[in-house]
Design an enzyme around this catalytic site. Structure first.
Site, PDB file in Angstrom:
ATOM      1  N   ILE A  90       8.406 -15.648  -7.399  1.00  0.00           N
ATOM      2  CA  ILE A  90       7.880 -14.622  -8.293  1.00  0.00           C
ATOM      3  C   ILE A  90       9.038 -14.037  -9.106  1.00  0.00           C
ATOM      4  CG2 ILE A  90       6.642 -12.446  -8.483  1.00  0.00           C
ATOM      5  CD1 ILE A  90       4.931 -14.625  -7.330  1.00  0.00           C
ATOM      6  N   TYR A 147       3.536  -6.148   7.306  1.00  0.00           N
ATOM      7  CA  TYR A 147       4.130  -5.823   8.607  1.00  0.00           C
ATOM      8  C   TYR A 147       4.324  -7.121   9.392  1.00  0.00           C
ATOM      9  CZ  TYR A 147       2.700  -0.917   7.851  1.00  0.00           C
ATOM     10  OH  TYR A 147       2.526   0.353   7.355  1.00  0.00           O
ATOM     11  N   TYR A 197       0.845  -1.192   0.000  1.00  0.00           N
ATOM     12  CA  TYR A 197       0.000   0.000   0.000  1.00  0.00           C
ATOM     13  C   TYR A 197       0.874   1.233   0.000  1.00  0.00           C
ATOM     14  CZ  TYR A 197       1.037   1.513   4.738  1.00  0.00           C
ATOM     15  OH  TYR A 197       1.685   2.004   5.839  1.00  0.00           O
TER      16      TYR A 197
END
Length: 578
Positions: free
Chosen positions: A249, A485, A198
């Site tokens: 990834i 987090y 974010y």
């Protein structure tokens, strides 16, 4: 009747055969080559198969290599996991081509070695480069290519690129686009996007993972898959569920977001003596509901009082990004949030890319190419925790919080408002479930520079005390947390027989109702739980059982299994004939 030990009995040849097998297998175990040699030979074999030109030894680094300490420490972003007692990898692999990643995955499986995947090293608990079992690091920093297509409004970005590099390359092509990810420019793309990601445009455009349109991943079978070949279930999982639970990834294709030519930033602070209590109380209701173009972050931290020498107070600072000019911003804020007292002189108008530097705490006038620097200004010891707030804290509760912050001293808060697009996207769209109803997210934060276990324990105790204090005021059943987090305090798994039960403890906090869907995907794509860490997505229990029976893909595991079977069989025979 002959005794069982007599050479004339049928038992003797059988015992002799079993003993011979035992010696052969034991000898094989003791004479096995070192992991480095074994892994290198495995890489060579797979490299030939995949017809890759670069020699395998160029990507493999053992502790005897002079480059090993530098490689290991270069991407450590939490000094808690860079001490002499921190477990070290047996090998570091630095691939620069998909075939290197494919070979590494296959060879790690063959040798039975745990694999940790690192893109930027910002995992708060170091799980991308530290493990309790023998392990190796697959370091993806060479996968840094970025291809911006302004016409298609997309960008392909390698998992080892940093956010700063991505922002710079977008700006290089067009000043009318940006991307809605984090404000720290040295964060690696791979971990950030795969866990949600974010930034200060989330109220306008949602999370970084909400704007991923394609991806490439190497799965447990060593296949390179894109969205069409991996399927929508796996593609869903790696956009918020953490990529390291499902594969490696390689990169993401992201959708660029439009930004105006002029954006505005400001920072305004108030202490308790300057009515910070009322400011924060109002902020809780205003920040999530204001115009979607406005993001107002709130920082809370204990500071020295300017009015009373030797006394402590709490400072509440509002940091904002507005996708528009200062005149419109000041007019809107003074209408909705007059207590803030925002003035035009508090604001600074700039381009979006300049706002990236401002939020990254660069000095005024810093050149944009500073975003290409992959090294942070400093690396501290740190601990982070997270919470979500659905009901505003009362003025009385805030005053109790000020007392606790002053008592603890160093611990601080970051409040990030939601609302806007975050309330519009359904919780099931991606694994990230913290959508409608959440007013803001809290980051609990503590950092320190002093070395030593006693200092560390003292600081960890402080942030845990604050976390416990906040229990009545945050989300419940479950108390929710944010995967980016990462916090091992909320639960871990040893990836054994109880991995699903243990994983559920932290899994429902990170993913709520999406956890079991992630487990279903995990069971389908990695049933033997090869891709794992202390907080990875576990497979369903039946797969864990299969794994314990299979562990079998490695030579060592098969040999140990044979030894155990032979020993038990021999023991039973001795019992029968005794």
């Amino acid at each position: 009747m002959a005794t069982p030990s007599s050479p004339s009995t049928p038992l003797f040849p059988l015992l002799l055969l079993l003993l011979l097998l035992f010696v052969v297998v034991s000898s094989s175990l003791s004479s096995s080559a070192s992991l480095s040699d074994t892994f290198l030979q495995c890489l060579v074999n797979h490299t030939r198969t995949l017809q890759q030109q670069q020699e395998p030894f160029q990507i493999l680094h053992s502790p005897t290599n002079l480059s090993f300490p530098t490689l290991l420490q270069s991407l450590v972003r939490n000094r808690r996991f860079n001490t002499s007692s921190t477990p070290k990898p047996q090998l570091i692999l630095t691939p620069s081509h998909p075939s290197h990643v494919q070979s590494t995955v296959l060879c790690a499986r063959r040798t039975g070695t745990e694999l940790r995947i690192r893109s930027g090293g910002h995992d708060f608990e170091g799980t991308s480069y530290v493990a309790r079992a023998p392990f190796l690091i697959l370091d993806m920093f060479n996968f840094r290519s970025i291809d911006v297509d302004v016409k298609q409004e997309t960008a392909w970005v390698g998992s080892g690129a940093t956010l700063g590099e991505l922002y710079y390359r977008i700006w290089e092509k067009s000043g009318l686009y940006g991307f809605n990810a984090g404000v720290c420019p040295t964060i690696g793309v791979g971990g950030h996007l795969s866990a949600g990601g974010y930034g200060n445009m989330l109220r306008k455009f949602g999370l970084a993972s909400d704007n991923v349109v394609d991806a490439q991943i190497v799965d447990v079978e060593g296949r390179v898959l894109d969205r069409s070949s991996m399927g929508e279930d796996l593609f869903w999982a790696i956009r918020g569920g953490g990529g390291a639970s499902f594969g490696v990834i390689l990169g993401y294709r992201v959708k660029l977001v439009p930004v105006p030519k002029v954006v505005t930033v400001f920072r305004v602070g108030r202490t308790i003596e300057e009515n910070a209590t009322e400011l924060v109380y109002q902020w809780q209701n205003i920040a999530p509901r204001t115009d979607n173009d406005l993001f107002m972050r709130l920082l809370l931290q204990p500071v020295s009082s300017k009015r009373q020498k030797g006394a402590k107070t709490v400072n509440a600072s509002v940091l904002a990004l507005f996708l528009g000019n200062a005149d419109r911003l000041v007019s809107m804020v003074n209408e909705e949030f007059p207590l803030l007292g925002l003035r035009k002189e508090d604001c600074a108008e700039m381009s979006w890319i300049e706002s990236v530097l401002w939020w990254g705490d660069f000095d005024s006038g810093t050149a944009v190419d500073a975003l290409l620097d992959r090294m942070p200004k400093s690396v501290n010891f740190l601990k982070r925790k997270s919470d979500y707030v659905r009901i505003p804290m009362s003025r009385e509760e805030l005053e109790l919080l000020w007392d606790k912050l002053i008592e603890l001293g160093k611990v601080g808060f970051v409040f990030n408002p939601y609302g806007g697009k975050m309330w519009e996207i359904p919780a099931s769209d991606t694994p990230f479930p913290h959508r409608a109803g959440n007013l803001f997210k809290i980051q609990h934060s503590i950092s320190w520079n002093e070395d030593g276990i006693e200092v560390e324990l003292s600081n960890l105790a402080k942030i845990r005390e604050l976390y416990n204090f906040m229990t009545p005021y945050v989300s419940k059943n479950p108390r929710r947390a944010f995967l980016n987090y990462r916090d091992l305090d909320i639960g871990i798994t040893d990836n054994g027989e109880n991995s699903y039960k243990e994983g559920s403890v932290y899994g429902v906090k990170y993913f709520a109702e999406n956890f079991n869907r992630l487990v279903k995907v995990k069971t389908a794509v990695d049933p033997q739980n090869f891709f794992r860490n202390e907080q990875s997505i576990p497979p369903f229990p039946r797969s864990s059982l299969a794994m314990s029976q299979y562990s079998g893909s490695t030579d060592t595991a098969r040999k140990v299994t044979v030894l155990v079977i032979l020993f038990l069989f021999l023991k039973d025979l001795m019992t029968i004939y005794s």
